[in-house]
Write a protein that holds these residues in place. Structure first.
Motif, PDB file in Angstrom:
ATOM      1  N   ASN A 256       9.838  17.012   2.872  1.00  0.00           N
ATOM      2  CA  ASN A 256       8.704  16.781   3.755  1.00  0.00           C
ATOM      3  C   ASN A 256       9.094  16.718   5.229  1.00  0.00           C
ATOM      4  OD1 ASN A 256       6.520  16.509   1.807  1.00  0.00           O
ATOM      5  ND2 ASN A 256       7.520  14.613   1.163  1.00  0.00           N
TER       6      ASN A 256
ATOM      7  N   LYS B 296       6.745  18.075   7.696  1.00  0.00           N
ATOM      8  CA  LYS B 296       5.374  17.561   7.637  1.00  0.00           C
ATOM      9  C   LYS B 296       5.251  16.120   8.120  1.00  0.00           C
ATOM     10  CE  LYS B 296       4.787  20.342   3.447  1.00  0.00           C
ATOM     11  NZ  LYS B 296       4.534  20.295   1.978  1.00  0.00           N
TER      12      LYS B 296
ATOM     13  N   SER C  60      10.017  11.449   7.862  1.00  0.00           N
ATOM     14  CA  SER C  60      10.924  12.230   7.012  1.00  0.00           C
ATOM     15  C   SER C  60      11.911  13.026   7.848  1.00  0.00           C
ATOM     16  CB  SER C  60      10.116  13.165   6.104  1.00  0.00           C
ATOM     17  OG  SER C  60       9.411  12.438   5.129  1.00  0.00           O
TER      18      SER C  60
END
Length: 591
Positions: free
Chosen positions: A183, A186, A190
């Motif tokens: 991720n 995104k 992360s």
């Protein structure tokens, strides 16, 4: 201290000798050292860690000091009732109670006196979550990550993880790391987590052949080794226990060998066998695991059963009554560039995800793909001989491959050429072509895919009830928008498959002991000075796999019991050894 056999003197005496440096053996050695014993840890291979070093390091200990942080409602009584229902008569109820009683004390004792530290996994369901008394969290402990640089030169003693479970040439990642890496484009959190991992690994590779940030089983072994060396435990690697020597007070000495060197070492308290079980024994494997090719075993190479042979010669016996003599997982197999064989266990990253089915030679599903890896492996071996499921075939489409990967093929759908070239990954532009390449029935495969796609729409698997338990759903895809987190359509060409085989991941059948882990003879009397724990000992789970970490949990608990008993025995006059106060009030044999 790490020694070589020729550094031992001619008249060495130890209080406790532990045979086997996996998780159970190292824990036993550490507990004995904490209790003041002079301890010798002997490992047959060049590394410490055994199969524990390959594993997630999960340790199943109900009602530990960490459980309340994620589940205040669970109790030891709940766990006992759960095991009674799940295991039943396949093991001794008294032995299970001994495990449940000792486990929390072992965790508290070892954490208070060493660098070994655990935490409760926030969500880690028991595998048989449909059985009354199961929990979704609190029983599964995991080791805290460990900085391998603390070990200095001894870092090289730790068995490296399975290469296919690492990234970027030796960087270890755990469940949380994988999520962040997937991720990182995104989520800023992360991205930050991933950046720290990558920066640390880049620094490591300037001075080390692999990453020194240890997680999962490697972290547990690193913490154990560090603590053992801090306590002055003598560690011998590449050393074999050649003989056990009995005297008036039971086992009183061992003969050790390494290449052309031999030493006889006296033992005051006892010898604890924790060598990993029979799985690679040249004869016993064929007898106890018929049809299971040793090449399918993903375990570390040290479990040859030779230590158990010595115990049998001293009067010990194997247990019986287990559901299976081993614990299982489906594995896929591939030759590495260096000629070694990679054996990849399919625990949870692919087979239980939406858009994945597993079929037999007839192209038919034969198992709930989201069941535990142990039951999956047993189902492979129980399939109808006329339509064998060894190998079985894990099938998906290009979308499933992109999302979840397939065995050693990572998610993303890129870099497939080498896997296709050596046949590990099989591709078909149509399902018929895929079936032809696999050598399975094309009509059966087409029908299985069609039924799966109907079930993905309704959310109900009429054949195997995928997604009907908490454990199964935990291994599905929480982000799926379908009506069932474990079911998804297969329809986006091209189509892919890998072959699966039943791989034994540990022994369930072992030496019969009492509740202090003392090895029993054929008359159910203790063989004084001889103990067993880990996979050398008959499993209290009776060949059933009720939850995550059910080998390491009992390994820690009975390693603790064995070590405390042996260390106390070493302090007693020889005449008092047989009347030593015992750790537990009841002493019953394993079934």
């Amino acid at each position: 201290m790490v020694e070589t056999l020729d550094n031992l003197g001619p008249n060495e005496t130890f209080d406790v000798v532990v045979v086997g440096a996996g998780g159970a053996g190292m824990s036993a050695a550490l507990v004995a050292a904490i209790d003041g014993a002079r301890v010798l840890l002997v490992e047959h291979t060049e590394y410490v860690g055994g199969t524990t070093a390959y594993s997630a390091g999960t340790t199943w200990i109900p009602a530990s000091m960490h459980a309340a942080s994620v589940n205040r409602d669970d109790t030891s009584a709940n766990a006992e009732a759960f095991l009674t229902r799940a295991v039943g008569e396949r093991s001794s109820a008294a032995m299970r109670r001994a495990f449940l009683d000792a486990g929390p004390r072992a965790v508290a004792h070892i954490e208070a006196n060493s660098d070994v530290k655990y935490r409760a996994r926030p969500f880690h369901p028991d595998y048989l979550s449909e059985v009354e008394g199961s929990t979704l969290r609190g029983r599964a402990l995991e080791p805290l990550p460990f900085d391998g640089r603390k070990l200095g030169r001894a870092f090289s003693l730790i068995r490296p993880p399975i290469p296919e479970f690492t990234v970027l040439g030796g960087m270890m990642v755990d469940r949380d790391d994988v999520g962040h890496l997937l991720n990182m484009t995104k989520s800023f959190a992360s991205l930050r987590h991933a950046a720290k991992l990558l920066a640390r690994h880049a620094r490591d590779r300037m001075s080390s052949p692999r990453g020194t940030r240890l997680v999962m089983g490697n972290a547990l072994i690193g913490r154990l080794l560090y603590s053992l060396l801090q306590r002055g435990v003598t560690v011998l690697t590449s050393t074999k226990v050649e003989a056990l020597h009995s005297g008036a007070n039971g086992i009183e000495a061992v003969t050790l060998s390494r290449i052309n060197e031999r030493r006889r070492v006296a033992v005051k308290g006892g010898v604890i066998l924790a060598s990993g079980g029979f799985n690679r024994h040249p004869k016993r494997r064929g007898e106890m695991l018929p049809g299971a090719d040793p090449a399918w075993c993903p375990g570390a190479p040290g479990h040859s059963g030779s230590a158990q042979d010595l115990a049998l010669a001293a009067g010990a016996r194997f247990g019986d009554g287990a559901l299976s003599n081993a614990f299982w997982a489906p594995v896929s197999v591939r030759k590495r560039a260096d000629g070694t064989t990679a054996v990849f266990p399919h625990f949870l990253m692919d087979r239980g995800k939406p858009g994945m089915i597993t079929v037999d030679k007839a192209g038919k599903r034969f198992v709930n793909e989201n069941t535990s890896y142990h039951l999956f492996g047993i189902a492979m071996q129980k399939a109808n001989p006329t339509t064998p499921a060894v190998p079985a075939y894990l099938v998906t489409d290009s979308e499933g491959l992109r999302k979840y990967g397939l065995g050693m093929v990572r998610p993303g759908g890129k870099g497939l050429a080498p896997f296709l070239a050596d046949g590990y990954l099989v591709e078909g532009t149509t399902l018929d072509q895929l079936a032809d390449k696999l050598g399975i029935d094309k009509n059966g495969l087409a029908e299985s895919v069609a039924r799966n796609n109907r079930y993905a729409q309704t959310g109900v698997d009429l054949d195997f009830q995928r997604g009907t338990t908490a454990y199964q759903n935990a291994n599905g895809d929480a982000s799926s928008t379908g009506p069932n987190k474990c079911l998804g359509p297969i329809g986006t060409a091209p189509f892919y498959a890998v072959r699966l085989y039943p791989g034994d991941i540990g022994a369930a059948t072992g030496l019969v002991t009492d509740s202090d882990a003392r090895v029993l003879n054929r008359a159910d009397a203790p063989i004084d000075g001889l103990y067993a724990c880990g996979n050398d000992m008959q499993s209290v789970m009776g060949g059933v796999y009720p939850g995550p970490g059910i080998t390491l949990g009992p390994g820690l608990a009975f390693g603790y019991l064995a070590a405390r008993h042996a260390a106390a025995r070493a302090k007693q006059p020889a005449s008092a050894a047989l009347t030593l106060p015992l750790e537990c009030d009841t002493h019953v044999p394993a079934r």
